[in-house]
Design an enzyme around this catalytic site. Sequence first.
Site, PDB file in Angstrom:
ATOM      1  N   LYS A 105      27.718  -5.355   9.879  1.00  0.00           N
ATOM      2  CA  LYS A 105      28.029  -5.796  11.235  1.00  0.00           C
ATOM      3  C   LYS A 105      28.915  -7.036  11.222  1.00  0.00           C
ATOM      4  CE  LYS A 105      24.046  -4.705  14.197  1.00  0.00           C
ATOM      5  NZ  LYS A 105      22.901  -5.315  14.900  1.00  0.00           N
ATOM      6  N   GLU A 139      18.667  -4.635  17.407  1.00  0.00           N
ATOM      7  CA  GLU A 139      18.812  -6.003  17.886  1.00  0.00           C
ATOM      8  C   GLU A 139      20.080  -6.027  18.744  1.00  0.00           C
ATOM      9  OE1 GLU A 139      19.784  -9.004  14.986  1.00  0.00           O
ATOM     10  OE2 GLU A 139      19.217 -10.631  16.335  1.00  0.00           O
ATOM     11  N   ARG A 171      19.456   3.515   3.559  1.00  0.00           N
ATOM     12  CA  ARG A 171      20.522   3.212   4.487  1.00  0.00           C
ATOM     13  C   ARG A 171      21.689   4.174   4.269  1.00  0.00           C
ATOM     14  NH1 ARG A 171      22.409  -1.513   6.743  1.00  0.00           N
ATOM     15  NH2 ARG A 171      20.863  -3.113   6.351  1.00  0.00           N
TER      16      ARG A 171
END
Length: 559
Positions: free
Chosen positions: A273, A36, A263
Amino acid sequence: MAEEVKPPVSFIEQIIIDDIEAGKNGGRIHTRFPPEPNGYLHIGHAKAICLDFGMAQKYGGKCNLRFDDTNPVKEDVEYIDSIKEDIKWLGFDWEDREYYASDYFGKLYDFAVDLIKRGLAYIDDQPADIISSQKGTPSQPGIESPYRNRSVSESLSLFERMNKGEFDEGSRVLRAKIDMTSPNMQMRDPIIYRIIKSAHHRTGEIWKVYPMYDFAHGQSDYFEGITHSLCTLEFEVHRPLYDWLVDQLKTNDYRPRQIEFNRLNLTYTMMSKRKLLELVQESKVSGWDDPRMPTLCGLRRRGYTPGSIRKFVDLIGYTKVEAINDVSLLEHAVREDLNICAPRVFAVLNPLKVIITNYPEGKTENVELINNPEDESMGKREIPFSREVFIEQDDFMENPPHKFFRLAPGMEVRLKGAYIVKCTGYKKDESGDIIEIYCNYDPTTKSGESGSERKVKGTLHWVSAPHAVDAEVRLYDRLFNHDDPAGQKDDDYRSFLNPGSLKILKHCKVEPSLVSASPLDKFQFQRLGYFCVDYDSTKEHLVFNRTVSLKDTWAKIHK
RNA sequence: UGACCCAUGGUGUAAUUGGCAACACGUCGGAUUUUGGUUCCGCAGAGUCCUGGUUCGAGCCCAGGUGGGUCAACCA
C-alpha cells in the site's frame, strides 16, 4: 462417463467442514472482512474478500464488513465509500452488517479496566524507546518494566486520567501483563492502549485513548460472534495473544479462531500500500485507478470483470506457502471471461489505407457480422463497406517472410465479412513509408454468398474509411519489467518501472457502432485484444483502454 | 543465541489422510477456424529439499539437517 472429481478444498475450508461436523459453535459459520480505511483495496484484498464472503456463502453462514478503525491519525472516511464500492463490485454483500471497530470502543475500554482490576494489565509511564529497549530481541528475553507491579488502583486512576486527556501523547500506555521472557515477542507485555488526541472519523473527540490492533481485533470478532477469523500469514505470531485475550473474555464454549493463509503475490506487480501510494504521489501513474495499478478500481478501469478476478482467486487457492503467482494466470482468467461476454468489433489501431480500385466509386454496402461466435444470442450487426478501407499496418508487408498469411504484393486475403481482395500495388512517400495499398476485389466472394466458399490463408479486420470514427486507444502493459520489483534489496523498485507501460495511439479508426458505447463497456477488437471504454471517453472523443491482448501465435513465432 | 511457519514439474495447487504423484496456467506439436482468437487432440516436463528411521509399503508418520519466511511500530 468421466469420474466425478470432487473439487479440492483448501485447508481452511477443510477446517470449516470439520467444525460444522463437530458442531463447534453450534455449527455456525460467521466470518468477517476487516479492512483498515486507510487506502484503496487491491487484488490481494480480493483474495481475502473471496475467502471471507465465499466461505460464509458456501456454508450457509454470514460475513460481516468491519472497518478496523483504531488509529484516527491514519484513517479517513474518504476510503470507506471506495472500499464498499469495490466489495460490491466484486459481487459480495454484507447486508446490514456494516460494523466498525470503533463501535466497540466502550466495551473495549471496559474490558481494559477489567484486566487492570484482575491484575492483568498496568499503566507504564516510560517513553517508547525505553519500553522498546526493555522488550529484548527475538533471541533475548526482555526485562520487566519498573511499573509492572504498581497497584491496581493507581493504574486504574491513571488510565481514567489518560482518557480525560490529562497526559501528553506518548507519555503513558496500558500494557497487558503476560510474560517478558516469552520466546514470542508479541507476548512480552504488549501495549494495548495508547494516548491519541486526534479526532476520530466516527467517534470525534470522545476518546483520548485508543486500543491497538491486537486489543481490538480478536475482541471485535468475539463481540460479533465470529467463528473463523481468517487473516494473512504475518499474523501467525499474534495468534497466541489473540487466544490469550479471548481466554480472558470468554464466558462459555463459544470462541473465535484465527486461521492464517498466504498473501497474494503477483509477478511484475507490487502490492505494498505504501509503495502504491508513492507511485500515485510521485505521478508515476495517473492515480489510484490508473489502469496499470493492481487496485480493484484500477483493474476495473482496465476492463477486468469481477468474474475474472473471482475466477483467478479460485484458481490460485489458499495455502501456507509464500507463493508468487504468475500474472499470466490472471490474464488467462480475463480472456476466458471476456471471450464469452465481449462483443466483437472492428478497430484499426495503426491505419493503412487500402483502395479497392475495381470497386464502384461512391458505393456503400452494408455487410453483416456476427457479434460473438461464442454466443449466438448476442446477434448480428451491419457495418458499412466501401471502396476505401483501413487495415492494420502490420497486416501488409512489402517483402513478406514465409507463412505470412496477410497482405503483400500479389497476395490474396479476405476482408472479414466482406470480399476477398488481391494486392495489385502500393505507394510510398518520399521517406519510403508505405502510405497506400491498391487491391482488386472479387465480387463473387462476398461473405455468405455462393462464391464465398473459396479459401484464402488470411482474414483481416478493416474499417470503411469514409465511415470510420476516430478514437484514442491506450495500450497498457505491465507497470514493471522485473518479475519481483519490490523484492530487490539493492535496487529501488522505481528503477524497474516499464517505460513502455502506456502507449497512447491518437488516430485509431473504429467502426461507427462504437460511438454509442459508454464507460466500462467491453469489446473484443477483433484480432487485437480486449478493450474497454475509459471514463475519459465522450461521443466526440472516444477513448479505449486495452485490457489484455489476444494470444498472438504469429508474434511468438516471429519473435 | 530464540520461537513459530513453510518446502511436490517452469508457476500455482491436488493426492480418497500410509497404497501406481494428478489438475490448471505456461511451453511445444497437430486438427478445426471467415479472429494466427476460441475449441479439440497430443507431447514434453517433478519421483515430492537432504540424510536416516518406522512400515509389506512413506509426498504423507518420526528424528536430525538444509533452505526460505515471519516476529523486536504507542501501525494494521
